[in-house]
Design a protein around this motif. Structure first.
Motif, mmCIF file in Angstrom:
data_model
loop_
_atom_site.group_PDB
_atom_site.id
_atom_site.type_symbol
_atom_site.label_atom_id
_atom_site.label_comp_id
_atom_site.label_asym_id
_atom_site.label_seq_id
_atom_site.Cartn_x
_atom_site.Cartn_y
_atom_site.Cartn_z
ATOM 1 N N GLY A 32 15.473 -7.284 15.749
ATOM 2 C CA GLY A 32 16.349 -7.739 16.826
ATOM 3 C C GLY A 32 16.877 -9.139 16.584
ATOM 4 N N GLN A 75 19.711 -9.003 14.178
ATOM 5 C CA GLN A 75 20.912 -8.514 14.859
ATOM 6 C C GLN A 75 21.528 -9.629 15.698
ATOM 7 O OE1 GLN A 75 18.824 -5.306 16.758
ATOM 8 N NE2 GLN A 75 19.556 -3.786 15.288
ATOM 9 N N PHE A 76 20.708 -10.372 16.415
ATOM 10 C CA PHE A 76 21.190 -11.477 17.239
ATOM 11 C C PHE A 76 21.853 -12.539 16.353
ATOM 12 C CE2 PHE A 76 20.838 -15.511 19.443
ATOM 13 C CZ PHE A 76 21.212 -15.199 20.746
ATOM 14 N N ALA A 132 21.123 -5.948 19.307
ATOM 15 C CA ALA A 132 19.955 -6.818 19.522
ATOM 16 C C ALA A 132 19.329 -6.554 20.880
ATOM 17 C CB ALA A 132 20.362 -8.284 19.394
ATOM 18 N N THR A 151 20.425 -12.855 25.069
ATOM 19 C CA THR A 151 21.410 -11.870 24.615
ATOM 20 C C THR A 151 22.297 -11.417 25.771
ATOM 21 O OG1 THR A 151 19.855 -11.139 22.908
ATOM 22 C CG2 THR A 151 21.695 -9.673 23.395
#
Length: 140
Positions: free
Chosen positions: A60, A63-64, A72, A99
């Motif tokens: 995650g 992805q962030f 994410a 997020t």
């Protein structure tokens, strides 16, 4: 499931820990294109291992860091849902809130950070949530 890790004498005695350390080392070195599949493979192959929540959290985080915020968000939620007693839950909640803010859902982000503070008040993630809520009051 305990949130504390048992001491391990040697990674040679636990090939899963060796695999995690290799994958995490790739993440730490910034080799995201290699780290991501290694971390995903760790979760797939060792989903009940004590480090599986950590590996999924780092997926995650990649992805962030790559501005893939919707992915994410799903991954951080999966950490919380799949490993509710895992040590990465407070960090995953922090990242869910951040997020959500990146996705333009500031009110949801503030609510998530407030929930984190209430559920895990003594954690570093809660302190980061406090700072974020205090510094960015109303502007998340």
């Amino acid at each position: 499931r305990s949130t504390r890790r048992a001491p391990v004498a040697s990674t040679a005695a636990d090939p899963a820990i060796a695999a995690y350390k290799r994958a995490y080392g790739l993440y730490r070195s910034g080799a995201f294109s290699q780290a991501n599949p290694a971390l995903v493979a760790f979760v797939r192959d060792h989903g009940s291992h004590d480090y599986a929540d950590n590996a999924l959290f780092w997926v995650g985080q990649i992805q962030f860091d790559q501005s893939r915020f919707q992915a994410a968000l799903g991954t951080f939620r999966q950490v919380v849902d799949t490993y509710p007693a895992g040590n990465k839950v407070p960090d995953a909640l922090l990242m869910i809130g951040l997020t959500q803010a990146k996705l333009g859902r500031g009110a949801e982000g503030r609510e998530t950070l407030a929930r984190l503070r209430a559920m895990f008040p003594q954690t570093g993630a809660a302190r980061k949530a406090d700072a974020r809520l205090n510094d960015k009051a109303g502007s998340m």
